[in-house]
Design a protein around this motif. Structure first.
Motif, PDB file in Angstrom:
ATOM      1  N   UNK A   1       0.749  -1.188   0.127  1.00  0.00           N
ATOM      2  CA  UNK A   1      -0.076   0.171  -0.122  1.00  0.00           C
ATOM      3  C   UNK A   1       0.779   1.256   0.016  1.00  0.00           C
ATOM      4  N   UNK A   2       1.763   1.292  -0.738  1.00  0.00           N
ATOM      5  CA  UNK A   2       2.828   2.300  -0.900  1.00  0.00           C
ATOM      6  C   UNK A   2       2.579   3.529  -1.379  1.00  0.00           C
ATOM      7  N   UNK A   3       1.625   3.391  -2.290  1.00  0.00           N
ATOM      8  CA  UNK A   3       0.986   4.368  -3.348  1.00  0.00           C
ATOM      9  C   UNK A   3       0.212   5.328  -2.490  1.00  0.00           C
ATOM     10  N   UNK A   4       0.354   6.544  -2.296  1.00  0.00           N
ATOM     11  CA  UNK A   4      -0.664   7.365  -1.527  1.00  0.00           C
ATOM     12  C   UNK A   4      -1.998   7.683  -2.105  1.00  0.00           C
ATOM     13  N   UNK A   5      -2.109   7.367  -3.303  1.00  0.00           N
ATOM     14  CA  UNK A   5      -3.190   8.035  -4.250  1.00  0.00           C
ATOM     15  C   UNK A   5      -4.228   6.598  -4.074  1.00  0.00           C
ATOM     16  N   UNK A   6      -3.697   5.368  -4.473  1.00  0.00           N
ATOM     17  CA  UNK A   6      -4.349   4.115  -4.685  1.00  0.00           C
ATOM     18  C   UNK A   6      -4.328   3.392  -3.461  1.00  0.00           C
ATOM     19  N   UNK A   7      -3.422   3.383  -2.659  1.00  0.00           N
ATOM     20  CA  UNK A   7      -3.344   2.491  -1.579  1.00  0.00           C
ATOM     21  C   UNK A   7      -2.992   0.977  -2.124  1.00  0.00           C
ATOM     22  N   UNK A   8      -2.409   0.873  -3.296  1.00  0.00           N
ATOM     23  CA  UNK A   8      -2.222  -0.320  -3.925  1.00  0.00           C
ATOM     24  C   UNK A   8      -0.404  -0.717  -3.611  1.00  0.00           C
TER      25      UNK A   8
ATOM     26  N   UNK B   1      25.732 -13.181 -13.709  1.00  0.00           N
ATOM     27  CA  UNK B   1      25.824 -11.736 -14.114  1.00  0.00           C
ATOM     28  C   UNK B   1      24.729 -11.207 -15.082  1.00  0.00           C
ATOM     29  N   UNK B   2      23.975 -12.253 -15.769  1.00  0.00           N
ATOM     30  CA  UNK B   2      23.017 -11.803 -16.581  1.00  0.00           C
ATOM     31  C   UNK B   2      21.842 -12.161 -16.158  1.00  0.00           C
ATOM     32  N   UNK B   3      20.659 -11.097 -16.112  1.00  0.00           N
ATOM     33  CA  UNK B   3      19.452 -11.120 -15.822  1.00  0.00           C
ATOM     34  C   UNK B   3      18.587 -12.068 -16.456  1.00  0.00           C
ATOM     35  N   UNK B   4      17.924 -13.205 -15.744  1.00  0.00           N
ATOM     36  CA  UNK B   4      17.347 -14.352 -16.914  1.00  0.00           C
ATOM     37  C   UNK B   4      15.829 -14.010 -16.670  1.00  0.00           C
ATOM     38  N   UNK B   5      15.160 -13.265 -15.529  1.00  0.00           N
ATOM     39  CA  UNK B   5      13.912 -12.992 -15.610  1.00  0.00           C
ATOM     40  C   UNK B   5      13.629 -11.941 -14.468  1.00  0.00           C
ATOM     41  N   UNK B   6      12.465 -11.128 -14.843  1.00  0.00           N
ATOM     42  CA  UNK B   6      12.242 -10.021 -13.865  1.00  0.00           C
ATOM     43  C   UNK B   6      10.937  -9.640 -14.234  1.00  0.00           C
ATOM     44  N   UNK B   7      10.326  -8.982 -13.086  1.00  0.00           N
ATOM     45  CA  UNK B   7       9.000  -8.450 -13.137  1.00  0.00           C
ATOM     46  C   UNK B   7       8.417  -7.676 -12.201  1.00  0.00           C
ATOM     47  N   UNK B   8       7.952  -6.747 -12.561  1.00  0.00           N
ATOM     48  CA  UNK B   8       7.099  -5.746 -11.704  1.00  0.00           C
ATOM     49  C   UNK B   8       5.720  -5.496 -11.686  1.00  0.00           C
ATOM     50  N   UNK B   9       4.949  -5.619 -10.720  1.00  0.00           N
ATOM     51  CA  UNK B   9       3.555  -5.395 -11.109  1.00  0.00           C
ATOM     52  C   UNK B   9       2.982  -4.728  -9.850  1.00  0.00           C
ATOM     53  N   UNK B  10       1.749  -3.835 -10.187  1.00  0.00           N
ATOM     54  CA  UNK B  10       1.095  -3.259  -8.973  1.00  0.00           C
ATOM     55  C   UNK B  10      -0.082  -4.311  -8.637  1.00  0.00           C
TER      56      UNK B  10
END
Length: 72
Positions: free
Chosen positions: A45-52, A63-72
């Motif tokens: 709940x870090x977003x002050x507007x949406x509390x999401x 040394x190489x990124x094999x997978x990454x993801x970011x989602x709200x």
């Protein structure tokens, strides 16, 4: 119902991906030390507007990124 642990979902995602790419591969020399790392983070709940919340992960092999993801 409890949410599955994020790391198990990530491992399942990686295994499904590796299973699909049978004509590609990673070649590693035997007897060497490899620095493989994984990072996860969550901001509840870090977003002050949406509390999401935001969740993100990144896995790095030799040394190489094999997978990454970011989602709200």
């Amino acid at each position: 119902m409890a949410k599955p642990h994020l790391n198990l979902k990530v491992v399942h995602h990686i295994l499904k991906y590796v299973n699909k790419i049978d004509d590609f591969g990673l070649l590693y020399a035997s007897g060497q030390y490899y620095n493989n790392r994984g990072f996860t983070d969550a901001s509840w709940a870090a977003c002050p507007k949406t509390q999401r919340s935001t969740e993100r992960y990144c896995f790095i092999m030799t040394g190489a990124t094999i997978t990454r993801q970011s989602k709200r």
